[in-house]
Design an enzyme around this catalytic site. Structure first.
Site, PDB file in Angstrom:
ATOM      1  CE  LYS A   1      -3.886   1.813   2.779  1.00 14.75           C
ATOM      2  NZ  LYS A   1      -4.779   1.510   3.921  1.00 14.75           N
TER       3      LYS A   1
ATOM      4  CB  SER B   1      -8.110   3.219   3.057  1.00 23.65           C
ATOM      5  OG  SER B   1      -7.249   2.650   4.026  1.00 23.65           O
TER       6      SER B   1
ATOM      7  CB  SER C   1      -8.111   0.146   5.963  1.00 20.30           C
ATOM      8  OG  SER C   1      -8.686   1.379   5.717  1.00 20.30           O
TER       9      SER C   1
END
Ligand SMILES: NC(=O)C[C@H](N)C(=O)O
EC number: 6.3.5.7
Length: 552
Positions: free
Chosen positions: A107, A195, A219
């Site tokens: 990420k 996310s 997330s």
């Protein structure tokens, strides 16, 4: 959206290079490789039946084929350089590290020295970290190869991955693949979830074999459930946050996205270590207390035999908004564990209903303080204009955050002001404590952070693990999340209702793909939660439960 345009150009060049490089390899082998688990790929590498080069080529091939539509990656490594590196690994021929030759992605909030780290924000457009996050160093030491950095909601704020300066991430199941790997769905364009949407979509579509995400309030678990893969949030403090750009420090947890639970365990075994650079890393002393407390899988040698395991079903998670397909799969999961010998118990966690509100006070409050460093002086974008006019520096810089981030900074700053602190922040902290106490009350195993020698050990009337849904619905339609309608903002917060309690308590939780919705054909995950520090039991039960997904 300048990044998106850049991405498309980049991607076009990339397709050409990739096509040339792939022309020599067999089509069947390519089809086979991308859907392998890490364990399968690592075994074949060790037996020299496949090469690191073939794995890397496979990932690049998938990216060039699908990523222009899915938008999972913000930046990928230079293909030529990475293939040279893969060649070197193959030439050495020793696959001793558990992840030697395995392509993974991170990420874009994990600092990496070889690729930029943007956090999905204009604010960090050109930011290149001088160092790697600790967990990335651990993975590199174990032999993992970074394919690229994945898309995310700006600074981790969002549940749909539509708040990224690089554009939204599309759910891979919305893109009909020709491999017949994915089930037919209703053809809608759905979100990947946030996310960590880019990480989830990259793993689900075979662009890498595992990815790291971060889970502050769901997330990792939410996008894993929407995309049909495994998303594991370990206990807070198990994995170092050093080099992870902070959103809300007391909640941020490194998360793991893979296709199977055993793969998640492999990554976890590599990154779950004490780090002196992270003051919240679990110390070796607490790790040793933790391993001295009995847990179900330490006592049971047969991994599939769940006799003696007590599984709690928290009644507060039966909410009226829960979709019918999700309720059915939840019941199926409970029966599956029962059929393996587990005892099912109804439990109550009464503070669950307040958890979401508390989370949306605490997370923005911490964010408002954390994001103060993006002022154009210490960190953050600094325009030409602001250099000319000192007075405008701050306004020009802070204005460059996206809408959702600005909203949360304002919300958090307000909650921390002297006049509202007592009404909001303090109350939310009290609820956090109540949520933690609820969990401590239902779990058999004592919390190692409060463990004393006088503790009688485990309370046999209590439970080892909780089973709950991950979400109230399957992945929402992308246009429903993109609108600026105020109700939609609130709706996307509601998606976090089942995932934030474990985040507030800092306890481990995992989302396991457990089937598809009979209504729209999109994936549904089930969540398992255990006591703080009992990550082993969580993974052990998850390995059994994931097998139930294929049972009629
Ligand atoms: N970061 C997370 O864990 C996602 C959560 N939905 C949030 O926006 O805070």
């Amino acid at each position: 959206m300048f990044y998106r345009a850049k991405f498309f150009n980049y991607s076009r060049n990339y397709v050409n290079v990739s096509k040339r490089m792939l022309s020599n390899s067999s089509k069947d082998q390519r089809k086979h490789l991308w859907s392998m688990t890490i364990i399968e790929a690592a075994n074949l590498l060790r037996q020299k039946k496949i090469s690191t080069v073939s794995l890397v080529k496979e990932c690049f091939s998938r990216i060039s084929k699908y990523d222009a539509e899915i938008n999972a990656f913000i930046e990928v490594q230079n293909e030529k350089k990475l293939l040279d590196k893969a060649l070197e690994i193959d030439a050495k021929g020793s696959f001793n590290g558990s992840l030697d030759g395995i392509p993974v992605a991170y990420k874009d909030l994990f600092c990496t020295s070889s690729l930029s780290t943007t956090c999905g924000s204009f604010m960090l457009k050109n930011f290149k970290s001088p160092f790697n996050a600790t967990v990335i160093n651990f993975l590199e030491e174990a032999g993992a190869i970074m394919i690229g950095k994945t898309n995310m909601d700006e600074f981790g704020m969002g549940a749909a991955n539509v708040y990224s300066v690089h554009g939204p991430v599309y759910n891979p199941q919305s893109i009909l693949f020709d491999e017949n790997h994915f089930e037919k769905n209703d053809g809608d364009q759905r979100v990947a979830g946030g996310s960590s949407g880019g990480s989830a979509a990259a793993v689900a579509s075979g662009m890498c074999f595992a990815a790291l995400g971060s889970d502050t309030g769901g997330s990792v678990r939410l996008p894993a459930s929407y995309c049909g893969i495994v998303g594991f949030k370990p206990s807070y403090g198990q994995c170092s946050r050093w080099g992870l750009i902070a959103y809300a420090n007391s909640l941020d947890t490194v998360g793991i996205l893979t296709r199977t639970v055993s793969d998640a365990q492999m990554i976890y075994d590599v990154i779950s270590k004490f780090d002196v650079n992270d003051s919240t890393s679990i110390t070796p002393e607490v790790r040793s207390i933790n391993s001295s407390i009995p847990s179900f899988f330490k006592l049971n040698s047969n991994a599939d035999d769940l006799r003696g395991l007590r599984v709690g079903v928290p009644k507060e998670y039966f909410v009226s908004e829960l979709g019918e397909s999700i309720v059915n799969l939840w019941k199926k999961g409970i029966s599956y564990l029962k059929s393996h010998g587990a005892t099912i118990v109804s439990v109550s966690c009464p503070s669950t209903r307040y958890a979401l509100s508390a989370y949306y006070i605490l997370a923005p409050s911490e964010a408002s303080s954390n994001l103060a460093r993006f002022d154009g002086v210490r960190y953050g974008h600094r325009s030409e204009e602001s250099n000319k006019n000192d007075g405008m520096l701050y306004a020009n810089t802070r204005g460059r955050f996206g809408k959702e981030v600005k909203k949360r900074i304002i919300l958090g700053t307000y909650a921390l002001t002297a006049g509202s602190y007592g009404n909001y922040f303090l109350q939310a902290q009290k609820i956090r404590r109540m949520v933690k106490s609820d969990f401590d009350r239902v779990f058999k195993r004592p919390n190692p952070l409060r463990f004393t020698k006088k503790d009688s050990g485990c309370n046999e009337n209590k439970v080892d693990v909780l089973i709950t849904p991950v979400t109230i619905s399957t992945a929402p339609k992308i246009e429903d999340c993109l609108t600026t309608n105020v109700n939609n903002f609130i709706n996307t917060y509601v998606n976090d209702v089942f995932v934030v309690p474990a985040s507030l308590a800092g306890i481990p939780a995992i989302s396991i793909p457990f089937g598809i919705s009979s209504i729209d054909g999109f994936p549904i995950g089930l969540q398992l939660i255990t006591q703080y520090g009992d990550d082993d039991t969580l993974l052990g039960v998850a390995k059994v439960l994931e097998k139930g997904a294929n049972q009629k």
